[in-house]
Design a protein around this motif. Structure first.
Motif, PDB file in Angstrom:
ATOM      1  N   ILE A 216     -10.919  21.076   2.820  1.00 44.54           N
ATOM      2  CA  ILE A 216     -11.128  22.602   2.585  1.00 44.54           C
ATOM      3  C   ILE A 216     -12.060  22.916   1.504  1.00 44.54           C
ATOM      4  O   ILE A 216     -12.022  22.556   0.392  1.00 44.54           O
ATOM      5  N   THR A 217     -13.350  23.282   1.801  1.00 45.41           N
ATOM      6  CA  THR A 217     -14.286  23.185   0.968  1.00 45.41           C
ATOM      7  C   THR A 217     -14.316  24.560   0.001  1.00 45.41           C
ATOM      8  O   THR A 217     -13.216  25.565   0.178  1.00 45.41           O
ATOM      9  N   ARG A 218     -15.107  24.428  -1.034  1.00 45.62           N
ATOM     10  CA  ARG A 218     -14.839  25.453  -2.392  1.00 45.62           C
ATOM     11  C   ARG A 218     -15.329  27.217  -1.568  1.00 45.62           C
ATOM     12  O   ARG A 218     -14.510  28.080  -1.856  1.00 45.62           O
ATOM     13  N   SER A 219     -16.066  27.005  -0.512  1.00 46.71           N
ATOM     14  CA  SER A 219     -16.232  28.362  -0.008  1.00 46.71           C
ATOM     15  C   SER A 219     -15.095  28.836   0.745  1.00 46.71           C
ATOM     16  O   SER A 219     -14.788  30.117   0.640  1.00 46.71           O
ATOM     17  N   VAL A 220     -14.480  27.962   1.460  1.00 44.10           N
ATOM     18  CA  VAL A 220     -13.380  28.544   2.258  1.00 44.10           C
ATOM     19  C   VAL A 220     -12.171  28.932   1.237  1.00 44.10           C
ATOM     20  O   VAL A 220     -11.495  29.942   1.461  1.00 44.10           O
ATOM     21  N   TRP A 221     -11.885  28.096   0.228  1.00 39.05           N
ATOM     22  CA  TRP A 221     -10.847  28.845  -0.742  1.00 39.05           C
ATOM     23  C   TRP A 221     -11.399  29.832  -1.646  1.00 39.05           C
ATOM     24  O   TRP A 221     -10.798  30.346  -2.555  1.00 39.05           O
ATOM     25  N   GLY A 222     -12.505  30.148  -1.639  1.00 43.25           N
ATOM     26  CA  GLY A 222     -13.135  31.296  -2.639  1.00 43.25           C
ATOM     27  C   GLY A 222     -13.332  30.932  -3.904  1.00 43.25           C
ATOM     28  O   GLY A 222     -12.928  31.370  -4.996  1.00 43.25           O
ATOM     29  N   ARG A 269      -8.856  27.707 -20.523  1.00 46.38           N
ATOM     30  CA  ARG A 269      -9.171  26.264 -21.219  1.00 46.38           C
ATOM     31  C   ARG A 269     -10.669  26.013 -21.710  1.00 46.38           C
ATOM     32  O   ARG A 269     -10.938  24.869 -22.140  1.00 46.38           O
ATOM     33  N   ASN A 270     -11.669  26.914 -21.161  1.00 47.53           N
ATOM     34  CA  ASN A 270     -13.047  26.807 -21.400  1.00 47.53           C
ATOM     35  C   ASN A 270     -13.530  25.449 -20.799  1.00 47.53           C
ATOM     36  O   ASN A 270     -14.545  25.100 -21.281  1.00 47.53           O
ATOM     37  N   PHE A 271     -13.153  25.239 -19.546  1.00 53.69           N
ATOM     38  CA  PHE A 271     -13.691  24.184 -18.732  1.00 53.69           C
ATOM     39  C   PHE A 271     -14.938  24.670 -17.889  1.00 53.69           C
ATOM     40  O   PHE A 271     -14.844  26.080 -17.694  1.00 53.69           O
ATOM     41  N   CYS A 272     -15.565  23.912 -17.486  1.00 56.23           N
ATOM     42  CA  CYS A 272     -16.995  24.461 -16.780  1.00 56.23           C
ATOM     43  C   CYS A 272     -16.672  24.875 -15.326  1.00 56.23           C
ATOM     44  O   CYS A 272     -17.307  25.390 -14.708  1.00 56.23           O
ATOM     45  N   ASP A 273     -15.358  24.351 -14.960  1.00 60.98           N
ATOM     46  CA  ASP A 273     -14.791  24.598 -13.507  1.00 60.98           C
ATOM     47  C   ASP A 273     -13.494  23.993 -13.503  1.00 60.98           C
ATOM     48  O   ASP A 273     -12.830  23.854 -14.463  1.00 60.98           O
ATOM     49  N   ILE A 274     -12.854  24.227 -12.164  1.00 58.89           N
ATOM     50  CA  ILE A 274     -11.711  23.427 -11.853  1.00 58.89           C
ATOM     51  C   ILE A 274     -11.428  22.059 -12.503  1.00 58.89           C
ATOM     52  O   ILE A 274     -12.663  21.379 -12.355  1.00 58.89           O
ATOM     53  N   ALA A 275     -10.544  21.675 -12.975  1.00 59.84           N
ATOM     54  CA  ALA A 275     -10.841  20.378 -13.755  1.00 59.84           C
ATOM     55  C   ALA A 275     -10.628  18.980 -12.682  1.00 59.84           C
ATOM     56  O   ALA A 275     -11.277  18.046 -13.167  1.00 59.84           O
ATOM     57  N   TYR A 276     -10.323  19.238 -11.594  1.00 59.82           N
ATOM     58  CA  TYR A 276     -10.171  18.032 -10.631  1.00 59.82           C
ATOM     59  C   TYR A 276     -11.309  17.908  -9.638  1.00 59.82           C
ATOM     60  O   TYR A 276     -11.776  18.989  -9.228  1.00 59.82           O
ATOM     61  N   HIS A 277     -11.469  16.672  -9.049  1.00 56.54           N
ATOM     62  CA  HIS A 277     -12.339  16.458  -8.106  1.00 56.54           C
ATOM     63  C   HIS A 277     -11.802  16.951  -6.931  1.00 56.54           C
ATOM     64  O   HIS A 277     -12.506  17.782  -5.911  1.00 56.54           O
ATOM     65  N   PHE A 278     -10.533  16.779  -6.526  1.00 55.04           N
ATOM     66  CA  PHE A 278     -10.110  17.243  -5.194  1.00 55.04           C
ATOM     67  C   PHE A 278      -8.444  17.591  -5.723  1.00 55.04           C
ATOM     68  O   PHE A 278      -7.799  17.074  -6.219  1.00 55.04           O
ATOM     69  N   LEU A 279      -7.931  18.538  -4.835  1.00 56.74           N
ATOM     70  CA  LEU A 279      -6.269  18.739  -4.924  1.00 56.74           C
ATOM     71  C   LEU A 279      -5.817  18.496  -3.505  1.00 56.74           C
ATOM     72  O   LEU A 279      -6.363  18.716  -2.624  1.00 56.74           O
ATOM     73  N   VAL A 280      -4.578  18.131  -3.665  1.00 58.82           N
ATOM     74  CA  VAL A 280      -3.927  17.762  -2.469  1.00 58.82           C
ATOM     75  C   VAL A 280      -2.545  18.725  -2.228  1.00 58.82           C
ATOM     76  O   VAL A 280      -1.723  18.792  -3.238  1.00 58.82           O
ATOM     77  N   GLY A 281      -2.341  19.671  -1.228  1.00 62.59           N
ATOM     78  CA  GLY A 281      -1.268  20.302  -0.976  1.00 62.59           C
ATOM     79  C   GLY A 281      -0.138  19.660  -0.145  1.00 62.59           C
ATOM     80  O   GLY A 281      -0.368  18.586   0.413  1.00 62.59           O
ATOM     81  N   GLN A 282       0.979  20.282  -0.195  1.00 64.41           N
ATOM     82  CA  GLN A 282       2.170  19.896   0.768  1.00 64.41           C
ATOM     83  C   GLN A 282       2.009  20.044   2.138  1.00 64.41           C
ATOM     84  O   GLN A 282       2.791  19.622   3.008  1.00 64.41           O
ATOM     85  N   ASP A 283       0.978  20.978   2.483  1.00 68.33           N
ATOM     86  CA  ASP A 283       0.442  21.099   3.776  1.00 68.33           C
ATOM     87  C   ASP A 283      -0.401  20.200   4.272  1.00 68.33           C
ATOM     88  O   ASP A 283      -0.704  20.160   5.487  1.00 68.33           O
ATOM     89  N   GLY A 285      -3.084  19.239   3.393  1.00 71.02           N
ATOM     90  CA  GLY A 285      -4.584  19.626   3.063  1.00 71.02           C
ATOM     91  C   GLY A 285      -5.290  18.971   1.894  1.00 71.02           C
ATOM     92  O   GLY A 285      -4.709  18.977   0.762  1.00 71.02           O
ATOM     93  N   VAL A 286      -6.576  18.785   1.862  1.00 65.28           N
ATOM     94  CA  VAL A 286      -7.356  18.179   0.856  1.00 65.28           C
ATOM     95  C   VAL A 286      -8.370  19.318   0.325  1.00 65.28           C
ATOM     96  O   VAL A 286      -9.045  19.726   1.371  1.00 65.28           O
ATOM     97  N   TYR A 287      -8.190  19.829  -0.965  1.00 68.00           N
ATOM     98  CA  TYR A 287      -9.030  20.996  -1.200  1.00 68.00           C
ATOM     99  C   TYR A 287      -9.915  20.547  -2.345  1.00 68.00           C
ATOM    100  O   TYR A 287      -9.785  19.871  -3.224  1.00 68.00           O
ATOM    101  N   GLU A 288     -11.424  20.836  -1.848  1.00 68.36           N
ATOM    102  CA  GLU A 288     -12.535  20.464  -2.900  1.00 68.36           C
ATOM    103  C   GLU A 288     -12.383  21.206  -4.273  1.00 68.36           C
ATOM    104  O   GLU A 288     -12.295  22.324  -4.615  1.00 68.36           O
ATOM    105  N   GLY A 289     -12.304  20.451  -5.155  1.00 70.22           N
ATOM    106  CA  GLY A 289     -12.362  20.931  -6.430  1.00 70.22           C
ATOM    107  C   GLY A 289     -13.886  21.021  -7.132  1.00 70.22           C
ATOM    108  O   GLY A 289     -14.542  21.801  -6.303  1.00 70.22           O
ATOM    109  N   VAL A 290     -14.235  20.025  -7.864  1.00 74.73           N
ATOM    110  CA  VAL A 290     -15.685  20.092  -8.450  1.00 74.73           C
ATOM    111  C   VAL A 290     -16.285  19.086  -7.296  1.00 74.73           C
ATOM    112  O   VAL A 290     -17.472  18.794  -7.317  1.00 74.73           O
TER     113      VAL A 290
END
Length: 375
Positions: A216-222, A269-283, A285-290
């Motif tokens: 699930i790309t960044r554009s899809v999750w907003g 946290r003053n990070f440049c973006d979400i901290a993770y490369h990818f996130l995984v849900g209990q659904d 789904g794999v969600y694109e981080g950076v």
């Protein structure tokens, strides 16, 4: 009537067809270090399977196994069977075969660093089936296929010889039983037929390439638009993390959680973006981080050489479900196949490199059974 395997003076393996009971496909397997395996992969087609006897399985207790500590569950029915032949474990009766298996288990745990023997079942040359990690737990026999296959190892025969007729018959019974009980898909392999007197030249088998998971790309999750440093690819590590907080079971909720995490990481946290490369849900789904090409902010000292994969939720007491675990494993395999991760990568838990509870004890107990895990 049975098929007989014959090897001529030139090392050419042929099948002598003595009846239509089963068909075999033989090809080369990658050797397992410290135990030389015969250069073939045995895959058994279900077309010729008739109703067979329930196999007599020597339980772990009966062969004197240590307590099973592996936790990663198989998602049944599995789609593959992978069989191997182990050399150097010659035995012809149950007492000696049990002793050999205890030695194999000790080697697997203390030398290889695995949670147990790498196979679901082992078939002795005495014609008995010995329980490995069993029907419900993933083996550690074949990277990329442990979560969707049963691993069966033949052992006990002399070096240079094929498994005994009793061992082959026991394997047939075991596979038939696996199908009858729903452990193995009836369509686990496309039927394969070998004609008589065909020489099978040993060569490395081409395993079916498993597709990368749907991301699930960044554009899809907003996602917010950001700019982070470029990643130094291919990565050398995979770091497994949990986000803590609330988990999610449907894609809409997971997308909200990912947006909230990004906002927290940028604004608080003053990070440049979400901290993770990818996130995984209990659904599942794999969600694109950076993503693949940019550095995360998950682990100081490792952000430029490690892929950070975060399970959404808190997994101190209860592990993620099978859908999430399988999605993460598929993502790691995909990273290797696409060149984003070196083949001999190391997999660690977040707590192995930072003084932190992440990824949670329940999840950690599972990932330490995965290939490439390094404490």
């Amino acid at each position: 009537m049975e098929h007989t395997l014959i090897e001529d003076a030139d090392g050419c393996t042929t099948l002598k067809d003595e009846g239509p009971r089963l068909q075999f496909l033989l090809s080369l397997l990658v050797s397992w270090d410290l135990m030389r395996m015969l250069p073939w992969l045995l895959v058994i087609s279900v077309l010729g399977l008739e109703a067979r006897d329930v196999p007599a399985i020597i339980s772990r207790e009966d062969w004197g196994a240590r307590m099973l500590t592996c936790r990663a569950q198989l998602n049944k029915p599995v789609a593959y069977i992978i069989t191997e032949q182990l050399m150097g474990l010659e035995c012809q009766e149950q007492t000696m075969c049990s002793w050999k298996l205890r030695g194999l288990q000790s080697h697997s745990v203390y030398t290889k660093g695995w949670c147990d023997v790498p196979y679901n079942f082992l078939v002795g040359n005495d014609g008995r089936v010995y329980e490995g990690v069993g029907w419900n737990i993933q083996g550690l026999h074949t990277q990329g296929y442990n979560n969707l296959s049963l691993g069966i190892a033949f052992f006990g025969n002399k070096i240079g010889s094929s498994p005994s007729p009793a061992a082959l018959s026991a394997a047939e019974d075991l596979i038939s039983y696996a199908i009858q009980k729903g452990h193995l898909s009836p369509r686990y392999i496309q039927p394969l037929v070998l004609q008589n007197d065909i020489c099978l030249v040993p060569e490395r088998p081409v395993m079916p390439r498993k597709a990368c998971p749907n991301i699930i790309t960044r554009s899809v999750w907003g996602a917010k638009k950001t700019s982070c440093s470029k990643m130094n690819l291919p990565a050398k590590y995979v770091i497994i993390i949990h986000t803590a907080g609330t988990s999610c079971n449907v894609s809409g909720d997971c997308q909200i959680r990912v947006r909230d995490i990004q906002s927290f990481h940028i604004d608080k946290r003053n990070f440049c973006d979400i901290a993770y490369h990818f996130l995984v849900g209990q659904d599942g789904g794999v969600y694109e981080g950076v993503g693949w090409h940019f550095e995360g902010s998950h682990t100081y000292g490792y952000n430029d050489i490690a892929l950070g994969i975060a399970f959404i939720g808190n997994f101190v007491e209860k592990p993620p479900n099978n859908a999430a675990l399988e999605a993460a494993q598929n993502l790691i395999q995909c990273a290797v196949e696409e060149g984003y991760l070196i083949p001999d990568y190391l997999l660690v838990g977040h707590s192995d490199v930072v003084n932190i509870l992440s990824p949670g004890k329940a999840l950690y107990n599972i990932i330490k059974t995965w290939p490439h895990f390094k404490h």
